[in-house]
Design a protein around this motif. Structure first.
Motif, short mmCIF file in Angstrom:
data_model
loop_
_atom_site.label_atom_id
_atom_site.label_comp_id
_atom_site.label_asym_id
_atom_site.label_seq_id
_atom_site.Cartn_x
_atom_site.Cartn_y
_atom_site.Cartn_z
N GLY A 9 0.99 -1.49 0.11
CA GLY A 9 0.17 -0.56 -0.15
C GLY A 9 0.70 1.22 0.71
N PRO A 10 2.03 0.99 -0.86
CA PRO A 10 2.54 2.65 -0.89
C PRO A 10 1.95 3.65 -1.26
N GLY A 11 0.98 3.93 -1.91
CA GLY A 11 0.42 4.96 -2.53
C GLY A 11 1.05 5.62 -3.51
N SER A 12 0.72 6.43 -3.75
CA SER A 12 1.22 7.49 -5.29
C SER A 12 2.44 8.27 -4.90
N ALA A 13 2.72 8.45 -3.16
CA ALA A 13 4.39 9.75 -3.09
C ALA A 13 5.26 8.97 -2.37
N HIS A 14 5.42 6.99 -2.52
CA HIS A 14 6.05 6.18 -2.01
C HIS A 14 7.20 6.90 -3.38
N ARG A 15 8.67 6.99 -2.73
CA ARG A 15 9.49 7.11 -4.40
C ARG A 15 10.59 5.24 -3.64
N VAL A 25 -3.73 -1.83 -4.85
CA VAL A 25 -4.24 -2.35 -5.42
C VAL A 25 -4.98 -1.33 -6.32
N VAL A 26 -4.32 -0.01 -7.13
CA VAL A 26 -4.20 1.06 -7.33
C VAL A 26 -3.03 1.10 -8.25
N ASP A 27 -2.90 0.83 -9.60
CA ASP A 27 -1.79 1.50 -10.71
C ASP A 27 -0.46 2.61 -10.56
N PHE A 28 -0.17 3.12 -9.05
CA PHE A 28 0.50 3.54 -9.20
C PHE A 28 1.66 3.74 -9.85
N PRO A 29 2.49 5.17 -10.16
CA PRO A 29 3.32 4.89 -10.87
C PRO A 29 4.79 3.52 -9.69
N GLY A 30 5.37 2.78 -10.08
CA GLY A 30 6.24 1.99 -9.58
C GLY A 30 5.83 0.81 -9.18
N VAL A 31 4.98 0.69 -9.05
CA VAL A 31 3.74 -0.43 -8.51
C VAL A 31 4.52 -1.67 -9.11
N ASP A 32 5.10 -2.45 -8.90
CA ASP A 32 5.50 -3.95 -9.18
C ASP A 32 4.45 -5.02 -9.19
N LEU A 33 3.26 -4.79 -8.57
CA LEU A 33 1.92 -5.38 -8.59
C LEU A 33 0.96 -5.14 -7.94
N ILE A 34 -0.02 -4.97 -8.71
CA ILE A 34 -1.26 -4.53 -8.17
C ILE A 34 -2.28 -5.96 -8.16
#
Length: 168
Positions: A9-15, A25-34
């Protein structure tokens, strides 16, 4: 296997860093697994994680025992799990202002249900954790855990019901 720090659950703010594996659960930039963490088993190999981070995730999930058992499964022996979640003994506005919160937790949730003694007494989870650090600060519970091998649990524990299913 190249073990990673799994960020749930990193969200959109995680670097994202090179050694991170991001799950959301959301396809944020950098997410490896949705993936929806309510759906188990997770498509992550056993022992994949050197460390699992779940900051402000568990209060959004339907089944904490299933979540904890999946974290135990994906943790490498000697790995760790870090959880942050609002403290139910804190400000109710912090806990319930977010309409996506399913339930709040208190510090003794982990002591009572996820230690060897708690599992022996209540049988809520299949696997035990050692509590490395547990504190409440600014209405937030912070807990650092390490998986304990099943050899510490008794045969009687495995005969108890977990999640309403007989484990014999």
């Amino acid at each position: 296997m190249n073990r990673k720090k799994v960020i749930l659950g990193p969200g959109s703010a995680h670097r994202k860093k090179e050694d991170h594996f991001l799950v959301d659960v959301v396809d944020f930039p950098g997410v490896d697994l949705i993936h929806d963490l309510n759906i188990t088993p997770w498509p992550i190999p056993d022992g994949f994680a050197l460390h699992v981070n779940a900051s402000h995730v568990v209060e959004h999930l339907q089944n904490l025992p299933a979540f904890m058992d999946e974290c135990w499964r994906i943790c490498n022996p000697g790995g760790t799990l870090f959880i942050e979640t609002p403290d139910a003994n804190g400000d109710p506005n912090l806990i319930w202002a977010d309409p996506t919160h399913v339930r709040p937790y208190v510090k003794h949730t982990w002591v009572n249900y996820y230690t060897v003694e708690g599992i022996e007494k209540f049988g809520v989870s299949r696997h035990a954790w050692a509590i490395l650090h547990l504190e409440t600060k600014n209405n937030v519970i912070r807990i650092h855990l390490q998986p304990i091998g099943d050899e510490w649990l008794t045969d009687e524990t495995f005969k108890r019901k977990c999640y309403g299913i007989e484990q014999i």
